[in-house]
Design an enzyme around this catalytic site. Sequence first.
Site: not given
Length: 471
Positions: A155, A276, A282, A289
């Site tokens: 979980h 970024s 970043k 992704e």
Amino acid sequence: MKLWGGRFTKPTNELVDEYTASIYFDKKLAKYDIQGSLAHVEMLKVCEVIAAEDADQIAEGLKKVAAKIESGEAELSAENEDIHMNIEKLLIEEIGSVGGRLHTGRSRNDQVALDMRLYLREALVDLTELLVKVQQSLLNQAKANLDTVMPGYTHLQRAQPVLFGHHMMAYVFMFQRDVERLRDSWKRVNKSPLGAGALAGTTFAIDRQFAAEQLGLDGICENSLDAVSDRDFVVEFLSNASMISTHLSRLCEEMVQWSSAEFNFVELDDAFSTGSSMMPQKKNPDVAELVRGKTGRVYGHLMGMLTTLKGLPLAYNKDMQEDKEGMFDTVETLRGALALFAPMVETMEVKKENMYHAVRDDFSNATDLADYLVGKGMPFRESHAVVGQTVLHCINQDKYLLDMTLEELQSFSDVIEEDIYTALTPETVVNARNVAGGTAKNRVEDQIKKAMYFLKESEEWIGEKAELIGV
Ligand code: ARG
């Protein structure tokens, strides 16, 4: 004039040419179409369906056409609809009307089914090889992390500590099922539809088995109607590819989480991260992704193909031309993802200290306290309740089990003794899971041994098949 222009009195509407043509995408099949034609013409020669000198001339011509297509010199046009008719046209341009004997006893229907199979079997070898490299990179991380304790989750809540090596091996076994599925599908892909003709076979005395053997195919499709209308092997591939994508996507999700400041368990190598345009600080896990994101298009191709085939009567229908782009795109999508994945996993920095702290500052040894009490004779259900109370006490006091004094612990159960402090350390807790498939170090080592065996076997399979098809 079109190759099939005889019974027509008008030219095809230009939009129809454009709409029905598949050359824009089936030009990828050129190499396989020529392989198939070379085997077909050799068979026509051996069976004396066409004269030996004609067959030889055709074979020579086909090789020249292949070279011209490869160099980009040959012009492929929508007017000639697809790769099959473009090549036949080019052949006739190259060697004259004798080229017109190539299509004896053959249809584009058995021809395209063959090309799809030849393309896919090569892709199967390639993708299996890439997948094995991903497994290898995971296995290497497992070997390097046989002492790295991390929180195991259910979980997405810290549950019980596991070795990071154990976690890596979970993916090795997961991808092994994918490897097995790809390998198993080979036997359904590597069959010859050639000689099925348009749908019913052919009147010429051809030898289908001979043509199949020329191409290293394991026998023929036994029913001519099935031979030309079967695209199950495409669906099966797309389904296997979907499963692989699911697995990659799950690992991607973990890599995205682990590399966040919230987890801070791994750092992806600079070479496999991006920045970024606005926020200078970043470092983004874009590759992970995007692999996760591209799962959608692979699933989409599977749904698309199933839907295209649903309700098609036997045998060939033009609808089936829609089998190509999804398959090509899936092969290329997976190839891209898998090729990046192995070095991305290999170069991933594992922050062992952070993982260890996450386990130490946590209640994931609570089951072990309960099991300890069971060892002292308490029924598990009772010990579960006692430990629940103990954990609640700790939460209220802002501490963990190992921070409690013996007296404090004994206030929850008087069977607790000094040895509890070793029983609850992350190392003891992990190594106590000494059951086949468990997270104890020696059990993870066993898994690694098993995996090394099947990885070697896969490599042998890849070598054998690559040799068979000459790649
Ligand atoms: N371009 C076609 C395809 O990809 C080849 C087979 C065409 N056969 C036909 N009878 N129109 O499916």
